[in-house]
Scaffold this motif. Structure first.
Motif, PDB file in Angstrom:
ATOM      1  N   SER A  70      30.555  87.568  20.432  1.00 22.56           N
ATOM      2  CA  SER A  70      31.505  86.975  19.434  1.00 22.56           C
ATOM      3  C   SER A  70      32.458  87.997  18.984  1.00 22.56           C
ATOM      4  N   ARG A  71      33.496  87.483  18.152  1.00 22.66           N
ATOM      5  CA  ARG A  71      34.620  88.343  17.927  1.00 22.66           C
ATOM      6  C   ARG A  71      34.941  88.063  16.274  1.00 22.66           C
ATOM      7  N   ASP A  72      35.516  88.827  15.561  1.00 22.05           N
ATOM      8  CA  ASP A  72      35.944  88.872  14.310  1.00 22.05           C
ATOM      9  C   ASP A  72      37.422  89.221  14.312  1.00 22.05           C
ATOM     10  N   ASN A  73      38.537  88.495  14.461  1.00 26.51           N
ATOM     11  CA  ASN A  73      39.703  88.839  14.678  1.00 26.51           C
ATOM     12  C   ASN A  73      40.249  89.354  13.379  1.00 26.51           C
ATOM     13  N   ALA A  74      39.693  89.221  12.142  1.00 26.28           N
ATOM     14  CA  ALA A  74      40.215  89.537  10.818  1.00 26.28           C
ATOM     15  C   ALA A  74      40.034  91.335  10.975  1.00 26.28           C
ATOM     16  N   ASN A  75      38.900  91.660  11.580  1.00 27.22           N
ATOM     17  CA  ASN A  75      38.392  92.906  11.548  1.00 27.22           C
ATOM     18  C   ASN A  75      38.428  93.555  12.840  1.00 27.22           C
ATOM     19  N   ASN A  76      39.300  92.875  13.784  1.00 29.99           N
ATOM     20  CA  ASN A  76      39.362  93.655  15.080  1.00 29.99           C
ATOM     21  C   ASN A  76      38.216  93.937  15.818  1.00 29.99           C
ATOM     22  N   THR A  77      37.197  93.194  15.822  1.00 28.49           N
ATOM     23  CA  THR A  77      35.913  93.577  16.179  1.00 28.49           C
ATOM     24  C   THR A  77      35.182  92.584  17.246  1.00 28.49           C
ATOM     25  N   VAL A  78      34.739  93.028  18.260  1.00 25.80           N
ATOM     26  CA  VAL A  78      33.900  92.206  19.085  1.00 25.80           C
ATOM     27  C   VAL A  78      32.391  92.687  19.055  1.00 25.80           C
ATOM     28  N   TYR A  79      31.523  91.817  19.143  1.00 24.61           N
ATOM     29  CA  TYR A  79      30.211  92.063  18.928  1.00 24.61           C
ATOM     30  C   TYR A  79      29.126  91.375  20.264  1.00 24.61           C
ATOM     31  N   LEU A  80      28.263  91.999  20.402  1.00 23.17           N
ATOM     32  CA  LEU A  80      27.312  91.688  21.551  1.00 23.17           C
ATOM     33  C   LEU A  80      25.900  91.512  20.814  1.00 23.17           C
ATOM     34  N   GLN A  81      25.594  90.629  20.541  1.00 27.22           N
ATOM     35  CA  GLN A  81      24.028  90.496  20.081  1.00 27.22           C
ATOM     36  C   GLN A  81      22.960  90.178  21.283  1.00 27.22           C
ATOM     37  N   MET A  82      22.042  91.097  21.343  1.00 31.18           N
ATOM     38  CA  MET A  82      21.172  91.243  22.380  1.00 31.18           C
ATOM     39  C   MET A  82      19.882  90.956  21.706  1.00 31.18           C
ATOM     40  N   ASN A  83      19.385  89.993  22.223  1.00 29.10           N
ATOM     41  CA  ASN A  83      17.833  89.554  21.872  1.00 29.10           C
ATOM     42  C   ASN A  83      16.920  89.615  23.149  1.00 29.10           C
ATOM     43  N   SER A  84      15.761  89.505  22.680  1.00 32.94           N
ATOM     44  CA  SER A  84      14.481  89.741  23.842  1.00 32.94           C
ATOM     45  C   SER A  84      15.162  90.580  25.030  1.00 32.94           C
ATOM     46  N   LEU A  85      15.128  91.659  24.424  1.00 31.58           N
ATOM     47  CA  LEU A  85      15.594  92.953  25.389  1.00 31.58           C
ATOM     48  C   LEU A  85      14.559  93.189  26.636  1.00 31.58           C
ATOM     49  N   LYS A  86      15.070  93.451  27.642  1.00 34.50           N
ATOM     50  CA  LYS A  86      13.975  93.880  28.855  1.00 34.50           C
ATOM     51  C   LYS A  86      14.258  95.114  29.280  1.00 34.50           C
ATOM     52  N   PRO A  87      13.472  95.839  30.073  1.00 33.68           N
ATOM     53  CA  PRO A  87      13.683  97.240  30.509  1.00 33.68           C
ATOM     54  C   PRO A  87      14.965  97.309  31.314  1.00 33.68           C
ATOM     55  N   GLU A  88      14.961  96.203  32.012  1.00 37.43           N
ATOM     56  CA  GLU A  88      16.336  96.353  33.059  1.00 37.43           C
ATOM     57  C   GLU A  88      17.694  95.914  32.077  1.00 37.43           C
ATOM     58  N   ASP A  89      17.576  95.865  31.094  1.00 37.86           N
ATOM     59  CA  ASP A  89      19.029  95.867  30.068  1.00 37.86           C
ATOM     60  C   ASP A  89      19.319  97.326  29.689  1.00 37.86           C
ATOM     61  N   ALA A  90      18.704  98.175  29.961  1.00 39.91           N
ATOM     62  CA  ALA A  90      18.794  99.597  29.529  1.00 39.91           C
ATOM     63  C   ALA A  90      20.133  99.926  30.596  1.00 39.91           C
ATOM     64  N   ALA A  91      21.313 100.555  29.743  1.00 42.77           N
ATOM     65  CA  ALA A  91      22.129 100.748  30.354  1.00 42.77           C
ATOM     66  C   ALA A  91      23.324 101.500  29.293  1.00 42.77           C
ATOM     67  N   VAL A  92      24.523 102.111  29.624  1.00 37.25           N
ATOM     68  CA  VAL A  92      25.350 102.052  28.952  1.00 37.25           C
ATOM     69  C   VAL A  92      26.306 100.912  28.849  1.00 37.25           C
ATOM     70  N   TYR A  93      26.614 100.545  27.683  1.00 37.07           N
ATOM     71  CA  TYR A  93      27.514  99.511  27.464  1.00 37.07           C
ATOM     72  C   TYR A  93      29.147  99.662  26.769  1.00 37.07           C
ATOM     73  N   TYR A  94      29.894  98.997  27.630  1.00 36.11           N
ATOM     74  CA  TYR A  94      31.145  99.264  27.179  1.00 36.11           C
ATOM     75  C   TYR A  94      31.891  98.251  26.929  1.00 36.11           C
ATOM     76  N   CYS A  95      32.892  98.157  26.085  1.00 32.27           N
ATOM     77  CA  CYS A  95      33.744  97.215  25.814  1.00 32.27           C
ATOM     78  C   CYS A  95      35.036  97.518  26.628  1.00 32.27           C
ATOM     79  N   TYR A  96      35.661  96.229  26.985  1.00 32.16           N
ATOM     80  CA  TYR A  96      36.999  96.536  27.907  1.00 32.16           C
ATOM     81  C   TYR A  96      37.673  95.336  27.647  1.00 32.16           C
ATOM     82  N   THR A  97      39.105  95.524  27.836  1.00 36.55           N
ATOM     83  CA  THR A  97      40.253  94.632  28.018  1.00 36.55           C
ATOM     84  C   THR A  97      41.148  95.061  28.962  1.00 36.55           C
TER      85      THR A  97
END
Length: 115
Positions: A70-97
Motif C-alpha cells: 500500500s502507499r500513503d502519498n501524503a507521507n511519501n511512504t510505501v508499506y508492505l504488510q506481511m502476514n502468515s510469515l514462513k521461513p522461506e520469506d526470510a530475506a533482505v527486503y528492498y524498496c525500489y523504483t
C-alpha cells in the motif's frame, strides 16, 4: 536525488506478521511505481510486490494472499504488510523504483523468520 529509508524488519516466528515501511524523499512520490524486492542468501533478488501510481497492485505468486502493498502519498511512504510469515520469506527486503532512466534502491531491511 531520490532516496529511500526502509524500516520495520526484524525477527518473527513462523505465522507471525511484520509491516515494512519505505519513506521516500522528493515531491513527486505519487507518480512513482513502487516495488518491494527481496533477496535471500545465495538467491537472486526477486520482485515481491508492486504498486503503481494509480494504486494497482501485483504480487509474486509466493506471497499472494499473505502480503499487502500500500502507499500513503501524503507521507511519501510505501508499506508492505506481511502476514502468515514462513521461513522461506526470510530475506533482505528492498524498496525500489525506476525513474528518469535511473534505478533507485533502498538500503534494505532484514526479515528473519524463525522459531
Amino acid at each position: 536525488q531520490l532516496q529511500f529509508a526502509e524500516s520495520g524488519g526484524g525477527l518473527v516466528q513462523p505465522g507471525g506478521s511484520l509491516r515494512l515501511s519505505c519513506a521516500a524523499s522528493g515531491s513527486i512520490f505519487s507518480r512513482y511505481t513502487m516495488d518491494w524486492y527481496r533477496q535471500a542468501p545465495g538467491k537472486q533478488r526477486e520482485l515481491v510486490a508492486r504498486i503503481t501510481s494509480d494504486g494497482t497492485t501485483t504480487y509474486a505468486d509466493s506471497v499472494k494472499g499473505r502480503f499487502t502493498i500500500s502507499r500513503d502519498n501524503a507521507n511519501n511512504t510505501v508499506y508492505l504488510q506481511m502476514n502468515s510469515l514462513k521461513p522461506e520469506d526470510a530475506a533482505v527486503y528492498y524498496c525500489y523504483t525506476y525513474w528518469a532512466f535511473t534505478n533507485y534502491w533502498g538500503q534494505g531491511t532484514q526479515v528473519t523468520v524463525s522459531s
